[in-house]
Design a protein around this motif. Structure first.
Motif, PDB file in Angstrom:
ATOM      1  N   VAL A  16       0.743  -1.120   0.030  1.00 42.72           N
ATOM      2  CA  VAL A  16      -0.166   0.150   0.034  1.00 42.72           C
ATOM      3  C   VAL A  16       0.767   1.401  -0.108  1.00 42.72           C
ATOM      4  O   VAL A  16       0.668   2.178  -0.583  1.00 42.72           O
ATOM      5  N   GLY A  17       2.041   1.264   0.820  1.00 42.78           N
ATOM      6  CA  GLY A  17       2.879   2.433   0.732  1.00 42.78           C
ATOM      7  C   GLY A  17       3.440   2.649  -0.759  1.00 42.78           C
ATOM      8  O   GLY A  17       3.592   3.724  -0.928  1.00 42.78           O
ATOM      9  N   ASP A  18       3.602   1.667  -1.343  1.00 50.57           N
ATOM     10  CA  ASP A  18       4.374   1.848  -2.603  1.00 50.57           C
ATOM     11  C   ASP A  18       3.077   2.517  -3.524  1.00 50.57           C
ATOM     12  O   ASP A  18       3.776   3.344  -4.451  1.00 50.57           O
ATOM     13  N   VAL A  19       2.004   1.982  -3.272  1.00 48.92           N
ATOM     14  CA  VAL A  19       0.828   2.495  -4.443  1.00 48.92           C
ATOM     15  C   VAL A  19       0.652   3.758  -4.069  1.00 48.92           C
ATOM     16  O   VAL A  19       0.576   4.755  -4.924  1.00 48.92           O
ATOM     17  N   VAL A  20       0.302   4.298  -2.737  1.00 44.98           N
ATOM     18  CA  VAL A  20       0.073   5.685  -2.536  1.00 44.98           C
ATOM     19  C   VAL A  20       1.289   6.526  -2.661  1.00 44.98           C
ATOM     20  O   VAL A  20       1.281   7.846  -3.029  1.00 44.98           O
ATOM     21  N   ALA A  21       2.309   6.160  -2.527  1.00 42.13           N
ATOM     22  CA  ALA A  21       3.595   6.791  -2.803  1.00 42.13           C
ATOM     23  C   ALA A  21       3.930   7.498  -4.157  1.00 42.13           C
ATOM     24  O   ALA A  21       4.034   8.526  -4.561  1.00 42.13           O
ATOM     25  N   ALA A  22       3.374   6.453  -4.898  1.00 38.67           N
ATOM     26  CA  ALA A  22       3.531   6.618  -6.593  1.00 38.67           C
ATOM     27  C   ALA A  22       2.346   7.660  -6.924  1.00 38.67           C
ATOM     28  O   ALA A  22       2.397   8.631  -7.891  1.00 38.67           O
ATOM     29  N   GLY A  23       1.264   7.968  -5.956  1.00 39.32           N
ATOM     30  CA  GLY A  23       0.392   8.952  -6.094  1.00 39.32           C
ATOM     31  C   GLY A  23       0.847  10.213  -5.268  1.00 39.32           C
ATOM     32  O   GLY A  23      -0.255  11.278  -5.359  1.00 39.32           O
ATOM     33  N   GLY A  24       1.908  10.351  -4.928  1.00 35.24           N
ATOM     34  CA  GLY A  24       2.255  11.493  -4.268  1.00 35.24           C
ATOM     35  C   GLY A  24       2.132  11.690  -2.554  1.00 35.24           C
ATOM     36  O   GLY A  24       2.530  12.741  -2.028  1.00 35.24           O
ATOM     37  N   ALA A  25       1.801  10.487  -2.006  1.00 35.81           N
ATOM     38  CA  ALA A  25       1.748  10.665  -0.627  1.00 35.81           C
ATOM     39  C   ALA A  25       3.040  10.274  -0.012  1.00 35.81           C
ATOM     40  O   ALA A  25       4.033   9.873  -0.576  1.00 35.81           O
ATOM     41  N   SER A  29      -0.056  17.433   3.454  1.00 33.72           N
ATOM     42  CA  SER A  29      -0.853  18.550   2.648  1.00 33.72           C
ATOM     43  C   SER A  29      -1.840  17.729   1.643  1.00 33.72           C
ATOM     44  O   SER A  29      -1.595  16.464   1.637  1.00 33.72           O
ATOM     45  N   PRO A  30      -2.855  18.255   1.270  1.00 32.48           N
ATOM     46  CA  PRO A  30      -3.773  17.696   0.701  1.00 32.48           C
ATOM     47  C   PRO A  30      -3.079  17.058  -0.724  1.00 32.48           C
ATOM     48  O   PRO A  30      -3.408  15.959  -1.250  1.00 32.48           O
ATOM     49  N   GLU A  31      -1.820  17.843  -1.482  1.00 32.77           N
ATOM     50  CA  GLU A  31      -1.261  17.226  -2.278  1.00 32.77           C
ATOM     51  C   GLU A  31      -0.354  16.075  -1.976  1.00 32.77           C
ATOM     52  O   GLU A  31      -0.162  15.048  -2.803  1.00 32.77           O
ATOM     53  N   HIS A  32       0.251  16.046  -0.752  1.00 32.39           N
ATOM     54  CA  HIS A  32       1.117  15.017  -0.258  1.00 32.39           C
ATOM     55  C   HIS A  32       0.537  14.470   1.204  1.00 32.39           C
ATOM     56  O   HIS A  32       1.262  14.937   2.253  1.00 32.39           O
ATOM     57  N   PRO A  33      -0.689  13.773   1.323  1.00 26.12           N
ATOM     58  CA  PRO A  33      -1.071  13.500   2.591  1.00 26.12           C
ATOM     59  C   PRO A  33      -0.056  12.360   3.156  1.00 26.12           C
ATOM     60  O   PRO A  33       0.763  11.814   2.405  1.00 26.12           O
ATOM     61  N   LEU A  34      -0.265  12.355   4.521  1.00 24.73           N
ATOM     62  CA  LEU A  34       0.770  11.490   5.181  1.00 24.73           C
ATOM     63  C   LEU A  34       0.163  10.037   5.638  1.00 24.73           C
ATOM     64  O   LEU A  34      -0.814  10.213   6.421  1.00 24.73           O
ATOM     65  N   LEU A  35       0.815   8.951   5.355  1.00 20.54           N
ATOM     66  CA  LEU A  35       0.417   7.772   5.791  1.00 20.54           C
ATOM     67  C   LEU A  35       1.406   7.362   6.931  1.00 20.54           C
ATOM     68  O   LEU A  35       2.459   6.994   6.565  1.00 20.54           O
ATOM     69  N   LEU A  36       1.055   7.238   8.260  1.00 18.35           N
ATOM     70  CA  LEU A  36       1.917   7.134   9.426  1.00 18.35           C
ATOM     71  C   LEU A  36       1.487   5.453   9.705  1.00 18.35           C
ATOM     72  O   LEU A  36       0.586   5.311  10.115  1.00 18.35           O
TER      73      LEU A  36
END
Length: 323
Positions: A47-56, A141-148
């Motif tokens: 999931v981290g790889d997927v959302v990081a590709a989208g800017g997270a 940020s909305p452009e770069h939300p944070l997944l902790l």
């Protein structure tokens, strides 16, 4: 060995949707509990790889089994240390306003947060908690939300549990998704994480994500990915019987040979270590139950424990072990 990620489509979608909601100002805590080896870390890495590709932004903090006391705030210190490396200006601004956070991160001199004297311990603790929340918000940020991701909360010390409760209680509009993982098979009745998890589950900003063992179709797909070929149905059935859909167990058994009877040493050591932590009476029950097969009725197990040759545990010890 790096196995391609397979299955878990529903869980991946739910976590991605939760991050999308956080992006729009609806932060969330996801409690991810499952047995050891089912695949929590593998899922979150994917999931981290997927959302990081989208800017997270994705950061992970780990708890470590260091006994009842542990290291204060360890998973948060690790995660914030990573954020300080990726967005030093944002974290520095918070440290300047909240010196207690700097002391946690080793960015300022003076005592550590847990070393404050009794007169100012409460203020130090409040400043630290506020600083952690502000640093997380500053790096999102909305452009770069944070997944902790906070891994293995069943090993968290009391300070880390309290800080997580504080962070969740202050969720309002931060572009933040917190995922807290823990092992359900490690939670005995008096485990300190159990009441915290129950409290967090009742919070309106939290949700629970189930991660069950593989279904038959998921097992077939996973086994093919591990083996590099489609396994015969008889081998799949044997894997299902022995591993019960547990991803780690399945992978270890395939690598050792799906037709082999003996457990690979790595898997045997893991299982043996978990059993040997128990008291002597409980270990004896486990040994007797393993000889009986998959299931054994309690009256039969109780009778066997009391009648077995060399039985040295009184009825009270057997009762306690069964409980």
């Amino acid at each position: 060995m790096s196995t391609p990620f397979v299955a878990r489509t529903e869980q991946v979608a739910r976590l991605a949707q939760a991050l999308d909601r956080a992006r729009t100002g609806a932060p969330t805590l996801v409690l991810l509990g499952a047995d050891a080896g089912v695949g929590k870390t593998r899922l979150l890495r994917h999931v981290g790889d997927v959302v990081a590709a989208g800017g997270a932004r994705v950061v992970t903090g780990h708890c470590v089994d260091l006994g009842e006391i542990g290291l204060p705030y360890l998973p948060f210190a690790e995660a914030l240390g990573v954020l300080r490396g990726t967005d030093p200006a944002a974290v520095a601004r918070v440290v300047e306003a909240r010196p207690a956070l700097g002391r946690l991160l080793g960015a300022a001199g003076g005592r550590a947060p847990e070393d404050a004297g009794p007169a100012d311990a409460a203020d130090e603790r409040r400043e630290l908690f506020e600083g952690v929340l502000e640093a997380l918000a500053a790096c999102a940020s909305p452009e770069h939300p944070l997944l902790l991701v906070l891994e293995d909360l069943h090993w968290a010390d009391a300070s880390s549990r309290d800080l997580l409760r504080f962070v969740v209680s202050r969720l309002s509009d931060q572009p933040l998704l917190v995922v807290a993982t823990y092992r359900t098979d490690d939670l005995h009745r008096r485990h300190p994480w159990r009441p915290v998890a129950a409290e967090l589950a009742r919070h309106p900003r939290s949700s629970h994500l189930a991660l069950a063992p593989f279904t038959d179709d998921e097992l077939r797909e996973f086994a093919a990915a591990v083996a590099g070929r489609t396994l015969p149905e008889d081998q799949l059935h044997r894997l299902r019987e022995r591993a019960e859909g547990n991803a780690y167990f399945t992978e270890e058994l395939i690598e050792a040979g799906a037709d082999a009877d003996a457990l690979p040493w790595s898997l045997a050591d893991v299982l043996r270590t978990r059993v040997e932590r128990l008291d002597a009476a409980t270990v004896r029950l486990v040994q007797l139950a393993s000889a009986a097969g998959r299931r054994v009725d309690e009256p039969l197990l109780r009778a066997a424990a009391q009648a077995a040759p060399g039985a040295a545990h009184p009825a009270g010890a057997v009762d306690a072990a069964l409980r």
